[in-house]
Structure formats: structure tokens, C-alpha cells
Motif scaffolding. Sequence first.
Motif: not given
Length: 619
Positions: A31-43, A113-128
Amino acid sequence: MTDPSGTSLFGDPGLLVRAIAEATDDVIFAKDLQGRYHFANPATLAAVACTAEQVLGRTDLEFMHDQELARRIMATDREVMDRGQATELEETLRTTDGRLTQWHSRKMPLRDADGTLVGLLGIARDITERKAAEAQREASRLKLEMGVQAAGLVMAEIDYFTNENHISAELARLLELGDEDMVVPRQAIFDRIHPEDRDRYLREIARTLDPAGNGHLAINVRALVPSGAVRWLHIRLQIVFAEAEGMRVPRLGICAARDVTTEMVAESRLRAAQRLTESVIEGAGALVYAKDLQGRYILSNQAWRALHGLAPDQTQGVTDAELFGPEHIAEMRANDEKVAASGEPVLVQERVLLRGQHVTFRSSKFPLYDEAGRVYAVCGVSTDITDVVEADRRKDEFIATLAHELRNPLAPIRTGLEILRRVGELPPPAARTRDMMERQLTHLVRLVDDLLDVSRVSRGKLELRTERLDVEQVLNHAIEASQPSVDAAGHVLALDLPPEPLVVRGDLTRLAQVFSNLVNNASKYTPRGGRIDVQVRRDAGRARIAVTDNGSGIAAEVLPQVFDLFAQGSQMAHGGQGGLGIGLWLVRRLVELHHGTIMAHSDGPGRGSTFTVRLPLAD
């Protein structure tokens, strides 16, 4: 990362990274700094049940149905980006069909590359499923722990490869090895086995460890602990076998033990009591037996078997019809059925034909109950009283004969005395002699009449002519008969009646005889110039008549025998005149024939006596 048109936002991550993200079951998104999704894999798309067009370029609030959940996710994202540090958390999410799912998420800030914050990466696993399995394992563990605690078990695990015992704190305390879970050599456990039980214990352990067996052991052994206490343990052991060098060998032993000292001591005492009971029953001189509800004998002692000439293996299933003949068992069966139906014991006399001879038994019969509280058998203790019954019969015949023989000369004696009274004036010594003879004749007539009544009552020959009677009427007849002896002794006789009449059903002559005897008895055992009170009251549907004197009284240890036949005045500790000891016996029997009761009370010698009669009131 790319948008749907394929334009690069953060640089080309490479085909390999994209392929991994596309293939994994883990949720991967950016997600970018405004919380908009820029990548979402099939899962990720599958987890939110949306297409890429519905997700990419939008925030969670713009496409998620659960707005509260969307705000919570975005708040967490904002916190990660503000802190600039990765974080891990577990979240519970509800799917579109209402199911709750559990996720383990790792969120980290994305920088260029310059170290500037541009968004957020998330990885989640279903542990139900993993969480459900963990919960099930925990529930199973709690169930096992609760079961172990409820059963009072102490646990151990034996490692046969290391020869060590992993024992619980409870078992350690029980064997006085310590207060915590611990690991001890197998020898430490064996050393606690009572020396007298060790050989048996070793034999059973060897059998359990045999690969050809089922590896199960259940045994009761004693433990001798350092304090000197002896405890009984019930031990269950299950061996787990493993393959080693082509052989089946013991690998683990799962052991559960329970302190059963209380049960074993109680069982030992019960067995001792049972052996004692069996010995007493078997050696008793009386006949002891039990019959089931069909009348078949299920228990008997040696005296019973000897009477019937049966060996122990011949008694099971025998019936009264086989022992006594069908024509003589109706009364016995009726008594058995009464006990089984009422659950109450009975004391009866039973007359049977045994080997051609009539035999009378006094039998005490009582019910036997099963664990559910139902009567399943009738137990009896019988004594042969044939000789006693015959002696009683002869005694009654003797008393009847004696009374009649004594009565025959009384009439001419009475006639002679009456002639003497009519011949005119006699010299004073002769007159005194005549008066003395008349008094003694009256006393003798009363004794003979009492003897005749005893004979009639004992043989069931006494007939009552019952009618409705006012108690006052009965007492007037009784006092009229007793007044001469009361006056002769200088006593005061007081009659205390209730305001309303009390009516009973009875034989006037016999009831008057009861109270006349009681007043005469009071007069006889009260010193000259005493007082006799006769009080009448209503008492719970009965007439209560109490005859009280201030005479010589009765000793406490003698009170239970005052109504026994031939219990004489000297034995009763009255200190008054003696007698045959049949008056009070006759009084009690006459009262019982009128369905009443009589009781005697005295505070002791010299403190007077009270005889209380209760008669049912007439309807």
C-alpha cells in the motif's frame, strides 16, 4: 510493484519475486502512504473476495463490507508507517459468508532507494486451522488433566532407552521423593515397593515387558515410604513398543497410579467381617437360611443342612414343598410373602411335618435388599421350640386341671362357713376363726378364678361379650369389687373423671376385672393409710386410665418384668404381700384382647407406682 497497466512504481522487483508472490498461499500486498493498494497477489484477492480491479488503487474503506474492520486495519498500517518499524500481530477477520478466520500478519514500512518511506508491505498467513488444532490439543490436555485430578491419579512416564522415570510432583510427594516434577532412575521407584510385594511386582513387570504380550499391567502393591507409612497403590502401566535392530522392544511406559489405601483397608476389614459373619452363621446352633422370592433356598448353614440331611451342593434351589410337603407350607409361604411385600421383619411360629413328626419353629424372618434397594430374598433364623410348645400345652392343662380341682372343695367350705354364721352366737375365738376362714376363702376363690382365666386366655378359650361401655360405668363396677380391701387397709381411693363421657367397646365383666385387679394390687403394695388415685382422660382417640398409688414402688431394673407370668410381689421389690404373680399378666392380656395397651411406671422403691391403661374409643 506495478499498477494494472504494468507501470513500475517502486522499481522492477524481478520476475522471480513476482512468480513467488503469485504462487504462494500467503497473502502479500503493498500500500502507498494513503493506504491505497498497489499490489495484491491472488491469495489477497481471494481473502477479501474481490477482483484486482476492485482492490488496486483503493483503500480498505473503499471496498471492504466491514467498515469497522477496514478502519482497524488501516489504523494498524498507519502505526507501522509512523513508527517506521516492522510489526507482527494476529488478527481475527470475518469473511463475507460470516465465518471467523485467524491470520498471522507481518507488516513493514517500504522505502525507496533513498530510504524515503513510500508505503507499507504486508505478508499474512491464514492460521485458522492451526489455531483450531491448537485449541483442540489444549482442550484435550485440559480434559486429561481434569480426568487425572478427578480420579486422584499420579502420573509417570518411563523411558526404557534411558532407564529413567519422569514422574509428576503428585507421585513424587506420594512416594516421599520430593515436591516437584522430577526425573529419577527406575530403581528409585522399585526401592519404594514393599519388600513383601517386590517378587510379585517384578513378575508382573516382566510379563508386561514381553513383546509377545499386550504391554498392559494393572496391579495393587504396597509402597513403604521413608516415614514408615505403608500405602496401597493401584498401578496401571501401558508399554509402547518400538523396532530396534529388527526386534520389538519396550520404548516408553505410560503409568498412572492411585492411592487406594483407604479402599484396601476398608475391603480388608469387610472381608474379615464377612469371614466372621460366615463363621458365626455356619456355626450357629439355630437354623439360618435364605430363600429367593420364588421360595427357592439360596443360603443355608450347617445346622439347617444337618436337620434335612443335605450336603452343601444339594441345597441350592430346594423348596419348602420338597422338604415339608405341599400341604404344610401355606403358612410359611404366607409369612415369606408378607416380609417381601412389607419390607418389615416378623417373628412367627410355624408348625410343619418333618420326617413324619410335627415340629414347631420360632422363626425370625427379615428381608434382604439388593444394591437398588429392592427386596430380593427373605432370610430366616429358626429355632425348634417343639418341646417348649409341648411344655406350655401341658402347663396350661395342668393349670386348668389344678384350678378345677381346687374349685371343687370351695363350694362345701363356703356352705359350711355360712352354716356356722347362722348357728347363732359363737364364742369370740370361734367367731374370729370363722371370720379369718371367710377372708381366706374369698382370697382363695379369687386365686382360683385367676388361674382359670389364665388357662382360658393361654388356650384361646376366653370369650369376650363386647358392647358399648362408658368408662365411668366400668370403673364403678371395679371400685365396688375392690372397696372392701381398700377400706380394710385404711386407704383413700379417689376417682377423677373428665367432664364428658368416654365410651369404649368391651366386655364389662373383664374390663371391670382389669381395674379391680389394678386397684387391689395398689392396695396390697401400699402401706396402711395410703392413697390410690384413679384418673381418666381423653388421649388422642383413646381413653387413658391411670391407677396411681403412693406405696412401696418398683425398682427400675424390675419394671420390664412386672407383667410376666408368675412374677411374684417379692421379686417385684414392692416389699408388700406376695402372690402367685398372675394378676398383672392377666391384666395385660385382657387389655390386649380389647386392643389396648398398659404401661407401668415407678420412680423407684418407696416412691409409688402408676399403671396406665389406654383403650380405643368407640366410633
